[in-house]
Design an enzyme around this catalytic site. Structure first.
Site, PDB file in Angstrom:
ATOM      1  N   SER A 152      28.127  -8.171 -39.420  1.00  0.00           N
ATOM      2  CA  SER A 152      27.025  -8.149 -40.537  1.00  0.00           C
ATOM      3  C   SER A 152      28.487  -8.853 -41.534  1.00  0.00           C
ATOM      4  O   SER A 152      29.250  -7.870 -41.728  1.00  0.00           O
ATOM      5  CB  SER A 152      26.341  -6.818 -41.145  1.00  0.00           C
TER       6      SER A 152
ATOM      7  N   TYR B  44      26.249   2.011 -43.425  1.00  0.00           N
ATOM      8  CA  TYR B  44      25.814   0.683 -41.953  1.00  0.00           C
ATOM      9  C   TYR B  44      27.040  -0.481 -42.981  1.00  0.00           C
ATOM     10  O   TYR B  44      27.319  -1.174 -41.166  1.00  0.00           O
ATOM     11  CB  TYR B  44      24.514  -0.205 -43.414  1.00  0.00           C
TER      12      TYR B  44
END
Length: 251
Positions: free
Chosen positions: A137, A150
């Site tokens: 990501s 995250y």
């Protein structure tokens, strides 16, 4: 499906392939001639034709190993593993509970590690080796508020990709697809209404958010013979990043 039924066709395992980006990756690979097994904690109502499913929680090392072994046994080979399972709810770093932080790191960093270890054990014994692709990501490069756990886990996944590529070469290649802002049915509400989505799109040089198909196509590119000399790298699929604010007065 028995190993001998179509042994000449490549075989792939995709974690978390029952919805969102993972489901599109599964469909793209199946359309490209791969025999595909995917997994999840709950069996989906339907999957693309010919795709097999196995219930598994890849956060658990034993289940991750069992999943990989099942794929290799079913297909008689394992050419490609896509570590797609991931995600996590936004949470302020100051108040995120230890349980939530641990869960996010387990899913986004430890689970891909467990799956990759098991895949490497299979692929090292194959004449043509294999390829592992981790779905990363852009949060690992540009974290947003509420994404500390995250973003840290995805940053670790980028480093893990390079480390495994170094250790497991030359037989096993390991790469990552670092996805930018991707619009899916599941996360459209997270980004906001259509006006907000349009405003976000204007900040991206290519003028739109990514689609799951963009990520899936990047996986196919890395899996193609054209990328046979590519390992230990991250393919950034973010539409050019974000337009710098200082250019706005000149437009």
């Amino acid at each position: 499906m028995s190993p001998s039924s179509s042994a000449s066709e490549p075989a792939a395992l995709v974690t978390g392939g029952t919805r969102g980006i993972g489901r599109v990756i599964v469909a793209r690979l199946a359309g490209a001639g791969y025999r595909v097994l995917t997994c999840g904690r709950r069996e989906p109502a339907d999957l693309p034709g010919g795709v097999a499913f196995r219930r598994a929680d890849v956060r658990e090392p034993e289940e991750a190993t069992g999943l990989v072994r099942a794929a290799a046994a079913q297909f008689g080979r394992l050419d490609l593993v896509v570590n797609n399972a991931g995600g996590g709810p936004p949470a302020p770093a100051a108040t995120a509970s230890p349980g939530l932080v641990t869960a996010i790191v387990r899913l986004n960093l430890l689970a891909p590690f467990f799956v990759a270890q098991a895949a490497n054990a299979v692929m090292q014994e194959q004449p043509d080796g294999g390829l592992i692709v981790n779905i990363g990501s852009v949060a690992s490069l540009r974290p947003a508020p509420g994404t500390a756990a995250y973003a840290a886990a995805k940053g670790g996944l980028e480093v893990l990709t390079r480390a495994l590529a170094l250790e497991w070469a030359p037989r096993v290649r390991v790469n990552a697809v670092t996805a930018g802002l991707v619009r899916t049915d599941e996360n459209a509400a997270h980004y906001g209404d259509e006006a907000t989505l349009a405003a976000i799109a204007r900040t991206i040089p290519l003028g739109r958010m990514a689609t799951p198909e963009d990520v899936a196509d990047a996986v196919l590119l890395l899996a193609s013979p054209l990328a046979g000399y590519v390992t230990g790298t991250s393919l950034l699929v973010d539409g050019g990043g974000q337009r710098p604010r200082f250019v706005e007065p000149f437009e």
